[in-house]
Design a protein around this motif. Structure first.
Motif, PDB file in Angstrom:
ATOM      1  N   ASP A 108     -10.118  -1.493   2.424  1.00  0.00           N
ATOM      2  CA  ASP A 108      -8.646  -1.838   2.349  1.00  0.00           C
ATOM      3  C   ASP A 108      -8.227  -1.663   3.866  1.00  0.00           C
ATOM      4  OD1 ASP A 108      -8.497   0.877   3.128  1.00  0.00           O
ATOM      5  OD2 ASP A 108      -7.852   1.514   1.159  1.00  0.00           O
ATOM      6  N   ALA A 109      -7.165  -2.071   4.252  1.00  0.00           N
ATOM      7  CA  ALA A 109      -6.842  -1.947   5.611  1.00  0.00           C
ATOM      8  C   ALA A 109      -6.810  -0.832   6.440  1.00  0.00           C
ATOM      9  CB  ALA A 109      -5.259  -2.604   5.671  1.00  0.00           C
ATOM     10  N   GLU A 110      -6.548   0.415   5.720  1.00  0.00           N
ATOM     11  CA  GLU A 110      -6.816   1.651   6.376  1.00  0.00           C
ATOM     12  C   GLU A 110      -8.138   1.924   6.506  1.00  0.00           C
ATOM     13  OE1 GLU A 110      -5.412   4.805   8.622  1.00  0.00           O
ATOM     14  OE2 GLU A 110      -3.973   3.270   7.108  1.00  0.00           O
ATOM     15  N   ARG A 111      -9.270   1.437   5.753  1.00  0.00           N
ATOM     16  CA  ARG A 111     -10.534   1.668   5.957  1.00  0.00           C
ATOM     17  C   ARG A 111     -10.942   0.869   7.400  1.00  0.00           C
ATOM     18  NH1 ARG A 111     -15.601   3.959   6.545  1.00  0.00           N
ATOM     19  NH2 ARG A 111     -17.168   2.857   5.612  1.00  0.00           N
ATOM     20  N   ARG A 167      -9.125   0.038   9.844  1.00  0.00           N
ATOM     21  CA  ARG A 167      -8.375   0.498  11.101  1.00  0.00           C
ATOM     22  C   ARG A 167      -9.112   1.589  11.370  1.00  0.00           C
ATOM     23  NH1 ARG A 167      -3.416  -1.134   8.831  1.00  0.00           N
ATOM     24  NH2 ARG A 167      -2.935   0.630   7.142  1.00  0.00           N
ATOM     25  N   ALA A 168      -9.835   2.549  10.494  1.00  0.00           N
ATOM     26  CA  ALA A 168     -10.361   3.777  10.809  1.00  0.00           C
ATOM     27  C   ALA A 168     -11.806   3.003  11.575  1.00  0.00           C
ATOM     28  CB  ALA A 168     -10.786   4.422   9.592  1.00  0.00           C
ATOM     29  N   LEU A 169     -11.967   2.122  11.303  1.00  0.00           N
ATOM     30  CA  LEU A 169     -13.511   1.731  12.047  1.00  0.00           C
ATOM     31  C   LEU A 169     -13.081   0.755  13.185  1.00  0.00           C
ATOM     32  CD1 LEU A 169     -15.270   0.345   8.741  1.00  0.00           C
ATOM     33  CD2 LEU A 169     -16.006   2.348  10.115  1.00  0.00           C
ATOM     34  N   GLY A 170     -11.771   0.517  13.548  1.00  0.00           N
ATOM     35  CA  GLY A 170     -11.414   0.083  14.737  1.00  0.00           C
ATOM     36  C   GLY A 170     -10.984  -1.458  14.819  1.00  0.00           C
ATOM     37  N   PRO A 184      -8.425  -3.490  12.702  1.00  0.00           N
ATOM     38  CA  PRO A 184      -7.254  -3.330  11.666  1.00  0.00           C
ATOM     39  C   PRO A 184      -6.643  -4.714  11.163  1.00  0.00           C
ATOM     40  CG  PRO A 184      -6.305  -3.441  14.130  1.00  0.00           C
ATOM     41  CD  PRO A 184      -7.957  -3.133  14.087  1.00  0.00           C
ATOM     42  N   ARG A 185      -7.212  -5.637  11.453  1.00  0.00           N
ATOM     43  CA  ARG A 185      -6.888  -7.118  10.920  1.00  0.00           C
ATOM     44  C   ARG A 185      -8.007  -7.638  10.219  1.00  0.00           C
ATOM     45  NH1 ARG A 185      -3.921  -6.929  15.822  1.00  0.00           N
ATOM     46  NH2 ARG A 185      -1.837  -7.291  15.382  1.00  0.00           N
ATOM     47  N   HIS A 186      -8.801  -6.677   9.655  1.00  0.00           N
ATOM     48  CA  HIS A 186      -9.937  -7.287   8.860  1.00  0.00           C
ATOM     49  C   HIS A 186      -9.592  -7.532   7.647  1.00  0.00           C
ATOM     50  CE1 HIS A 186     -14.204  -7.014   7.474  1.00  0.00           C
ATOM     51  NE2 HIS A 186     -14.673  -7.080   8.706  1.00  0.00           N
ATOM     52  N   ALA A 187     -10.206  -8.620   7.102  1.00  0.00           N
ATOM     53  CA  ALA A 187     -10.153  -8.940   5.717  1.00  0.00           C
ATOM     54  C   ALA A 187     -10.651  -7.741   4.768  1.00  0.00           C
ATOM     55  CB  ALA A 187     -10.830 -10.206   5.250  1.00  0.00           C
ATOM     56  N   SER A 188      -9.954  -7.663   3.336  1.00  0.00           N
ATOM     57  CA  SER A 188     -10.511  -6.394   2.650  1.00  0.00           C
ATOM     58  C   SER A 188     -10.258  -6.799   1.134  1.00  0.00           C
ATOM     59  CB  SER A 188      -9.635  -5.398   2.900  1.00  0.00           C
ATOM     60  OG  SER A 188      -8.277  -5.181   2.258  1.00  0.00           O
ATOM     61  N   CYS A 189     -11.096  -6.149   0.336  1.00  0.00           N
ATOM     62  CA  CYS A 189     -11.025  -6.301  -1.082  1.00  0.00           C
ATOM     63  C   CYS A 189      -9.585  -5.993  -1.538  1.00  0.00           C
ATOM     64  CB  CYS A 189     -11.999  -5.898  -1.679  1.00  0.00           C
ATOM     65  SG  CYS A 189     -13.810  -6.541  -1.474  1.00  0.00           S
ATOM     66  N   ALA A 190      -8.949  -4.984  -1.220  1.00  0.00           N
ATOM     67  CA  ALA A 190      -7.757  -4.422  -1.537  1.00  0.00           C
ATOM     68  C   ALA A 190      -6.655  -5.715  -1.146  1.00  0.00           C
ATOM     69  CB  ALA A 190      -7.181  -3.334  -0.920  1.00  0.00           C
ATOM     70  N   GLN A 191      -6.707  -6.376  -0.221  1.00  0.00           N
ATOM     71  CA  GLN A 191      -5.716  -7.364   0.294  1.00  0.00           C
ATOM     72  C   GLN A 191      -6.050  -8.653  -0.628  1.00  0.00           C
ATOM     73  OE1 GLN A 191      -2.798  -6.845   2.102  1.00  0.00           O
ATOM     74  NE2 GLN A 191      -2.338  -8.794   1.371  1.00  0.00           N
ATOM     75  N   ASN A 192      -7.231  -8.767  -0.673  1.00  0.00           N
ATOM     76  CA  ASN A 192      -7.653  -9.852  -1.520  1.00  0.00           C
ATOM     77  C   ASN A 192      -7.099 -10.071  -2.855  1.00  0.00           C
ATOM     78  OD1 ASN A 192      -9.261 -11.328   0.520  1.00  0.00           O
ATOM     79  ND2 ASN A 192     -11.058 -10.679  -0.194  1.00  0.00           N
ATOM     80  N   LEU A 193      -7.119  -8.588  -3.557  1.00  0.00           N
ATOM     81  CA  LEU A 193      -6.677  -8.534  -5.029  1.00  0.00           C
ATOM     82  C   LEU A 193      -5.200  -8.793  -4.929  1.00  0.00           C
ATOM     83  CD1 LEU A 193      -6.731  -7.623  -7.765  1.00  0.00           C
ATOM     84  CD2 LEU A 193      -6.562  -5.288  -6.930  1.00  0.00           C
ATOM     85  N   VAL A 194      -4.371  -8.276  -3.640  1.00  0.00           N
ATOM     86  CA  VAL A 194      -3.200  -8.473  -3.699  1.00  0.00           C
ATOM     87  C   VAL A 194      -2.579  -9.975  -3.637  1.00  0.00           C
ATOM     88  CG1 VAL A 194      -0.851  -8.049  -2.494  1.00  0.00           C
ATOM     89  CG2 VAL A 194      -2.529  -6.168  -2.876  1.00  0.00           C
TER      90      VAL A 194
END
Length: 206
Positions: free
Chosen positions: A100-103, A105-108, A110-120
């Protein structure tokens, strides 16, 4: 009996697709190039508040992942999918949360694609809005339990390996081709596409 294909779709690397399934239809996920993880989410068509629950499935099967012939259940403990076939090495995960976005952001990033946003995004396209991300079924993801440690290993799938589910009820399946490319052990650091085929059993000659 023969199979009648109703759709065959490529889920692009880092992308997502949603698949309406009628009870009895099959959903086959194929790893095109090998080593790619897919996050699978499933919601009942008649009530999107009821969805595939990894924790309830583990309790129902007493396994970390169902065996062929066993069922995945919802947060209301009702069957939603059956594991029909698995031609892969059989390593799949139901312990690790969707990226997800928070994951990121922690990796530096912040605008990386994520499975959580893909689902939403996929649910919104079907008129479903949620702020809650269920634990996904991480197909092809190899996570081992070693004493009290979770050990992630690269997905061992080869090109063409697949896993097939059968819908027990009418439902909406969402598959995200995991975009994780910052942890080399996931997707070998280079996400690739997944193929999805939806098909039904039909009479010979259909």
């Amino acid at each position: 009996m023969t199979a009648t294909t109703t759709s065959a779709v490529t889920v692009p690397a880092r992308g997502v697709k949603a698949f309406p399934l009628a009870a009895g239809q099959h959903l086959r996920i194929t790893d095109q190039e090998g080593g790619q993880v897919g996050d699978l989410f499933v919601y009942r068509t008649d009530d999107p508040g009821e969805y595939l629950s990894a924790s309830h499935t583990r309790a129902a099967t007493s396994r970390l992942f169902p065996a062929v012939g066993q069922q995945f259940v919802t947060n209301l403990r009702r069957p939603v999918l059956t594991l029909a076939e698995d031609t892969s090495p059989g390593r799949h995960d139901m312990l690790i949360a969707a990226c997800d976005a928070e994951r990121y952001r922690a990796l530096g990033v912040p605008r990386h694609a994520s499975c959580a946003q893909n689902l939403v995004d996929a649910l919104a396209a079907h008129g479903i809005h949620t702020d809650s991300i269920p634990q996904p079924v991480n197909v092809f993801m190899d996570v081992r339990v070693d004493a009290d440690q979770l050990v992630r290993r690269p997905a061992s799938t080869r090109p063409g390996d697949s896993i097939t589910f059968t819908a027990v009820v009418d439902c909406l399946a969402v598959l995200s081709a995991c975009p994780q490319d910052l942890a080399p052990v996931v997707n070998d650091g280079d996400p690739t596409p997944l193929s999805v085929t939806v098909f039904s059993d039909g009479p010979a000659g259909a």
